[in-house]
Design an enzyme around this catalytic site. Structure first.
Site, PDB file in Angstrom:
ATOM      1  N   GLU A 109     -42.749  24.599  -6.151  1.00  0.00           N
ATOM      2  CA  GLU A 109     -42.259  23.408  -6.856  1.00  0.00           C
ATOM      3  C   GLU A 109     -41.442  22.471  -5.978  1.00  0.00           C
ATOM      4  OE1 GLU A 109     -40.723  26.188  -6.708  1.00  0.00           O
ATOM      5  OE2 GLU A 109     -38.690  25.524  -6.256  1.00  0.00           O
ATOM      6  N   ARG A 144     -41.931  21.261  -2.989  1.00  0.00           N
ATOM      7  CA  ARG A 144     -42.717  20.186  -2.386  1.00  0.00           C
ATOM      8  C   ARG A 144     -43.102  19.129  -3.410  1.00  0.00           C
ATOM      9  NH1 ARG A 144     -46.975  24.621  -0.460  1.00  0.00           N
ATOM     10  NH2 ARG A 144     -45.023  25.799  -0.588  1.00  0.00           N
ATOM     11  N   ASP A 190     -31.387  27.357  -5.011  1.00  0.00           N
ATOM     12  CA  ASP A 190     -32.552  26.544  -4.651  1.00  0.00           C
ATOM     13  C   ASP A 190     -32.240  25.041  -4.643  1.00  0.00           C
ATOM     14  OD1 ASP A 190     -35.085  26.860  -3.639  1.00  0.00           O
ATOM     15  OD2 ASP A 190     -36.097  26.666  -5.572  1.00  0.00           O
ATOM     16  N   ASP A 249     -34.755  28.197  -9.788  1.00  0.00           N
ATOM     17  CA  ASP A 249     -36.191  28.383  -9.571  1.00  0.00           C
ATOM     18  C   ASP A 249     -36.627  29.739 -10.130  1.00  0.00           C
ATOM     19  OD1 ASP A 249     -38.793  28.328  -8.784  1.00  0.00           O
ATOM     20  OD2 ASP A 249     -38.386  28.575  -6.634  1.00  0.00           O
ATOM     21  N   LYS A 288     -41.436  34.374 -10.993  1.00  0.00           N
ATOM     22  CA  LYS A 288     -40.992  35.317  -9.961  1.00  0.00           C
ATOM     23  C   LYS A 288     -40.628  36.643 -10.623  1.00  0.00           C
ATOM     24  CE  LYS A 288     -38.750  31.867  -6.929  1.00  0.00           C
ATOM     25  NZ  LYS A 288     -39.589  32.012  -5.727  1.00  0.00           N
ATOM     26  N   ASP A 332     -44.682  27.975  -8.708  1.00  0.00           N
ATOM     27  CA  ASP A 332     -43.551  28.408  -7.895  1.00  0.00           C
ATOM     28  C   ASP A 332     -43.469  27.633  -6.575  1.00  0.00           C
ATOM     29  OD1 ASP A 332     -41.292  29.818  -7.301  1.00  0.00           O
ATOM     30  OD2 ASP A 332     -42.325  31.679  -6.756  1.00  0.00           O
ATOM     31  N   LYS A 370     -33.976  19.272  -1.378  1.00  0.00           N
ATOM     32  CA  LYS A 370     -34.529  19.924  -2.572  1.00  0.00           C
ATOM     33  C   LYS A 370     -33.406  20.341  -3.525  1.00  0.00           C
ATOM     34  CE  LYS A 370     -37.077  24.152  -3.854  1.00  0.00           C
ATOM     35  NZ  LYS A 370     -37.872  25.302  -3.344  1.00  0.00           N
TER      36      LYS A 370
HETATM   37  N1  BES Z   1     -37.401  28.532  -3.565  1.00  0.00           N
HETATM   38  C1  BES Z   1     -38.549  29.221  -3.120  1.00  0.00           C
HETATM   39  C2  BES Z   1     -38.457  29.645  -1.654  1.00  0.00           C
HETATM   40  C3  BES Z   1     -37.408  30.671  -1.324  1.00  0.00           C
HETATM   41  C4  BES Z   1     -37.707  32.013  -1.389  1.00  0.00           C
HETATM   42  C5  BES Z   1     -36.151  30.293  -0.900  1.00  0.00           C
HETATM   43  C6  BES Z   1     -36.754  32.949  -1.088  1.00  0.00           C
HETATM   44  C7  BES Z   1     -35.187  31.232  -0.581  1.00  0.00           C
HETATM   45  C8  BES Z   1     -35.490  32.568  -0.680  1.00  0.00           C
HETATM   46  C9  BES Z   1     -39.785  28.358  -3.282  1.00  0.00           C
HETATM   47  O1  BES Z   1     -39.777  27.479  -4.346  1.00  0.00           O
HETATM   48  C10 BES Z   1     -40.931  29.273  -3.505  1.00  0.00           C
HETATM   49  O2  BES Z   1     -40.961  29.925  -4.508  1.00  0.00           O
HETATM   50  N2  BES Z   1     -41.868  29.279  -2.545  1.00  0.00           N
HETATM   51  C11 BES Z   1     -43.015  30.103  -2.617  1.00  0.00           C
HETATM   52  C12 BES Z   1     -44.211  29.247  -2.271  1.00  0.00           C
HETATM   53  C13 BES Z   1     -45.529  29.894  -2.556  1.00  0.00           C
HETATM   54  C14 BES Z   1     -45.730  30.046  -4.032  1.00  0.00           C
HETATM   55  C15 BES Z   1     -46.613  29.041  -1.963  1.00  0.00           C
HETATM   56  C16 BES Z   1     -42.845  31.242  -1.633  1.00  0.00           C
HETATM   57  O3  BES Z   1     -42.262  31.021  -0.564  1.00  0.00           O
HETATM   58  O4  BES Z   1     -43.246  32.343  -1.952  1.00  0.00           O
HETATM   59 ZN    ZN Z   2     -37.975  26.870  -4.991  1.00  0.00          ZN
HETATM   60 MN    MN Z   3     -40.449  28.310  -6.138  1.00  0.00          MN
END
Ligand code: BES
Ligand code: ZN
Ligand code: MN
Length: 500
Positions: A347, A349, A286, A268, A275, A345, A263
């Site tokens: 994103e 995947r 990210d 992000d 966020k 968010d 990724k």
């Molecule tokens: N990049 C984040 C995941 C992340 C969070 C990595 C904290 C490192 C530290 C990812 O893109 C994300 O925002 N995931 C969301 C998914 C949700 C919206 C289904 C999450 O984990 O909250």
């Molecule tokens: Zn992310």
């Molecule tokens: Mn995200």
């Protein structure tokens, strides 16, 4: 970078600035400690209140022992003798690496604390610990700390019957892997402002040229033609356009390649599903998955195993704007599968869907992806352990074993089939979020839709990619994980690889 040499000399015979000797819990003398006759090292260590626990250390200047040629001895606690393994070496030397950096020459007997079967791996781990432990990221400091490493030469002392040839190879492996992991750290630590997708692609191409592998970067119009709707969709809110970075290492003749993807979200923000401020603080990291794959390709190119490896890394910046994708939009991925974006968010995947489909077309022997994909995985496994999810038992077992061997452990999470319906969409083939619970698993199930019948494993590295606190051989910030695990996996699959 210091040079490393392997030797089976007696530790007392080495004319070095500092000799690093291990002490087991007790305290009990580790290899080399009893060779020093003129100073009672163990008594001094005890008198300082040390017991040989990990994290303890004592610097003893050589005040007049003529038989000891080193200027000083640095005693380091390594814990119980029975627990000694290569990672104990990596961590022990990593903790004192900054002290070594102030000196010109050093030597250590550390690899001798493990069983003879593990010696060679311990040599590699010790080299990695010296390098990774002295890493710092000061490119943006106007005043450098002033004590950039002065270390010129490190002698790794093996037991008398050590295999010198295998040990020298281990030194080179450790050096290449650590340098590649530190390069990955640099990429992750670099502020997003300075590393948009096009710059990440440039860094990848410069690396590819330097180490002699082929590369190709897909620009936005090319991605459009290729049907990469996920990468394009995520990237369309940013004024800095997305890229796909392709790399190829050919060392294995006509064999099907190992395929890697990671990724590469340059930043992000969450997009329109934005966020909050604390959630965004570290989101320059990210692209940690992408960096780990680039670091792995660098190491593989230099180590030249007899195996083929291809990588396709999607990179985009996830930003909110008038041109950004909206919750409710539908994207069409490479290969035709459609996804309903209910949360912008989620994103990671969306971009990986394209690269996984693209790699699956190439009929690789396996696909491995790494991604800072979900906060849910961090909740499940904490900061130190990545989650492994996939569709192939043997592959999952092999990457977990590679992680354990490299001191970068992972743990499997189950692909519990009843959860699959959580990503059913009303209007598209699938949707990009499930429920809050089991979020790491539904994310993996989303990815699985794109790999066809190719053996695949997904490593959710949201925890281990970035450290909010310094550890034994990493400062606060990017860790470069899991470069060591991935390189270890690839090396283990090469023709002629060690099988034990
Ligand atoms: N990049 C984040 C995941 C992340 C969070 C990595 C904290 C490192 C530290 C990812 O893109 C994300 O925002 N995931 C969301 C998914 C949700 C919206 C289904 C999450 O984990 O909250
Ligand atoms: Zn992310
Ligand atoms: Mn995200």
């Amino acid at each position: 970078m210091p040079t490393f040499v392997f030797s089976t000399d007696r530790p007392t015979d080495l004319d070095v600035d500092v000799l690093v000797l291990p002490v087991f819990e007790g305290p009990e003398a580790g290899p080399g400690v009893k060779d020093v006759k003129g100073i009672d090292l163990l008594a001094l260590f005890s008198a300082a209140g040390s017991k040989g626990k990990r994290g303890e250390s004592l610097l003893v200047p050589n005040t007049g022992d003529k038989a000891l040629r080193a200027k000083a001895v640095l005693l380091v606690g390594v814990g119980e003798r029975s627990d000694a393994d290569p990672d104990v070496c990596r961590r022990a030397i990593g903790r004192v690496a900054h002290q070594l950096a102030k000196r010109k020459t050093a030597a250590t007997t550390l690899p001798q604390i493990v069983s003879s079967k593990e010696q060679v791996d311990a040599v590699q781990a010790t080299v990695e610990g010296v390098l990774l432990g002295s890493y710092r990221f000061d490119r943006y400091k106007s005043k450098k700390d002033g004590d950039a490493s002065r270390l010129g030469k490190v002698t790794i002392l093996g037991a008398g019957k050590a295999d010198a040839k295998a040990s020298k190879e281990a030194i080179r492996r450790g050096q290449v892997i650590a340098e590649s992991q530190m390069w990955a750290r640099d990429l992750v630590n670099t502020p997003a402002l300075d590393l948009p997708p096009a710059e990440l692609a440039k860094a990848a191409q410069a690396m590819a040229k330097e180490v002699g592998i082929t590369s190709k970067v897909w620009t936005e119009p090319e991605l459009k033609k290729g049907g990469f709707g996920g990468v394009l969709g995520v990237g369309q809110g940013s004024i800095r356009p997305p890229r796909l970075i392709e790399l190829r290492y050919s060392g294995g003749g006509k064999g099907a390649p190992i395929a890697l993807t990671g990724k590469g979200i340059a930043f992000d923000s969450g997009g329109l599903s934005i966020k909050d401020a604390t959630g965004m603080e570290w989101m320059k990291s990210d692209m940690g998955g992408a960096a780990s794959i680039l670091g792995t390709m660098r190491a593989i190119a230099l180590l030249k195993p007899k195996v083929n490896v291809i990588a396709a890394i999607p990179s985009a910046e996830n930003m909110p704007s008038g041109s950004a994708i909206r919750p409710g939009d539908v994207l069409k991925h490479r290969g035709g599968t459609t996804s309903e974006v209910l949360n912008t968010d989620a994103e990671g995947r969306l971009v990986l869907a394209d690269s996984l489909a693209f790699l699956a077309e190439k009929k690789p022997r396996v696909i491995i992806d790494t991604a800072t994909l979900t906060g849910a995985c961090m909740i499940a496994l904490g900061t130190d352990i990545w989650g492994a999810m996939g569709n192939d038992r043997e592959l999952i077992r092999d990457v977990l074993a590679a992680g354990d061997a490299a001191g970068e452990p992972g743990w499997e999470l189950p692909m519990h089939e009843p959860y699959r319906k959580l990503i059913d969409s009303d209007i598209a083939d699938i949707k990009n979020i499930g429920k809050r619970y089991g979020g790491a698993i539904t994310a993996a199930m989303f990815l699985r839709e794109f790999v066809g019948d190719v053996p695949w494993v997904h490593l959710d590295i949201a925890g281990p990619a970035f450290a909010e606190r310094a550890g034994d051989y990493w400062p606060k910030g990017a860790t470069g994980s899991p470069v060591r695990a991935l390189v270890g996996y690839v090396l283990s699959k090469a023709d002629g690889a060690r099988t034990s």
